[in-house]
Design an enzyme around this catalytic site. Sequence first.
Site, PDB file in Angstrom:
ATOM      1  N   LYS A  22       0.877  -1.176   0.000  1.00 29.65           N
ATOM      2  CA  LYS A  22       0.000   0.000   0.000  1.00 29.65           C
ATOM      3  C   LYS A  22       0.913   1.224   0.000  1.00 29.65           C
ATOM      4  CE  LYS A  22      -3.809   2.517   0.664  1.00 29.65           C
ATOM      5  NZ  LYS A  22      -4.618   2.834  -0.520  1.00 29.65           N
ATOM      6  N   CYS A 105      -2.916   8.634  -7.393  1.00 30.83           N
ATOM      7  CA  CYS A 105      -4.107   8.482  -6.556  1.00 30.83           C
ATOM      8  C   CYS A 105      -5.112   9.528  -7.027  1.00 30.83           C
ATOM      9  CB  CYS A 105      -3.757   8.694  -5.083  1.00 30.83           C
ATOM     10  SG  CYS A 105      -5.235   8.681  -4.043  1.00 30.83           S
TER      11      CYS A 105
HETATM   12  C1  DHB Z   1      -6.390   5.409  -2.786  1.00 34.94           C
HETATM   13  C2  DHB Z   1      -5.128   5.438  -3.332  1.00 34.94           C
HETATM   14  C3  DHB Z   1      -4.948   5.084  -4.662  1.00 34.94           C
HETATM   15  O1  DHB Z   1      -3.732   5.108  -5.267  1.00 34.94           O
HETATM   16  C4  DHB Z   1      -6.044   4.693  -5.417  1.00 34.94           C
HETATM   17  O2  DHB Z   1      -5.863   4.334  -6.694  1.00 34.94           O
HETATM   18  C5  DHB Z   1      -7.289   4.666  -4.869  1.00 34.94           C
HETATM   19  C6  DHB Z   1      -7.469   5.029  -3.546  1.00 34.94           C
HETATM   20  C7  DHB Z   1      -6.628   5.816  -1.375  1.00 34.94           C
HETATM   21  O3  DHB Z   1      -5.882   5.450  -0.460  1.00 34.94           O
HETATM   22  O4  DHB Z   1      -7.602   6.534  -1.151  1.00 34.94           O
END
Ligand code: DHB
Length: 279
Positions: A22, A105
């Site tokens: 993550k 993200c």
């Molecule tokens: C989140 C992070 C990401 O890279 C993504 O593609 C979707 C959600 C997040 O932590 O909110």
Amino acid sequence: MGETSGAIIRIAKAGAGAIVTKSIGREAREGYPNPTAVELEYGILNSMGLPNPGIEEFGKELKEMGEVKIPIIGSIFGRDSEEFSFLAKKMEDYGVSAIELNLSCPHARGYGTEIGTQPDVVESIVRAVKKSVSVPVFPKISANVSSVVEIGKALEEGGADGVVAINSVKAMKIDINLKKPILYNKVGGYSGRAIKPIGVRCVYELAREVDIPIVGVGGIERGEDAIEYMLAGASAVQIGSAVYYRGIEVFIEICKEIKEWMRRNGYDSIDEFVGAALK
Ligand code: DHB
């Protein structure tokens, strides 16, 4: 599944070839209040808010993964070159095999697509990170740009060792009875089978114009989906949402499905068909 040593050890045992963590940042973040994820008809919409224990604490988690024999790719998110370089160096010191830069993200303020959609910014972040570490660096990019090729060329120029395409796609869901967005953050990232054609298109466009290896991701649920990405030019793939749909055995199952397709088509190695659709 990529945040705790327990989950990562389970995934390694389930037959994954490597693991991406993550995304980890400088400080611990709780993430957003619920609802942070909702299953839709053709995929999963989420806006977690980049929850993570922070880079210092994550070092302890990585230490407990000593028994994991496959490569661990440390994903990081930062606001600028300085933050990305700092986090990359930390990850390298923890012993990861490569660094993934989350430049994509879809909704966090100050991070992800807010910086990852500007070619000059992407190039300078990659260049700075490459200066601070010696392990390979793979930026993960968004499809929410007018030209993935422009971003791909910028990060290649910055010295990236490969490019990962794509991250989840910016999307939203409204509850028509409550007359409100379902997610706390209103907007989130859509993953799963709905985004596969978008990911395949991005990989194909990148493969025509950049020379670095491409990791394909977005909606891969079965071996056939992985093969489609490979025909478009990906030499490796990532699996996310499919763990939810098919369970942790998904890794070994997808490998079996790819091998079966290769046997039927007379291939001994994926190198024989990676990029075949470009010809
Ligand atoms: C989140 C992070 C990401 O890279 C993504 O593609 C979707 C959600 C997040 O932590 O909110």
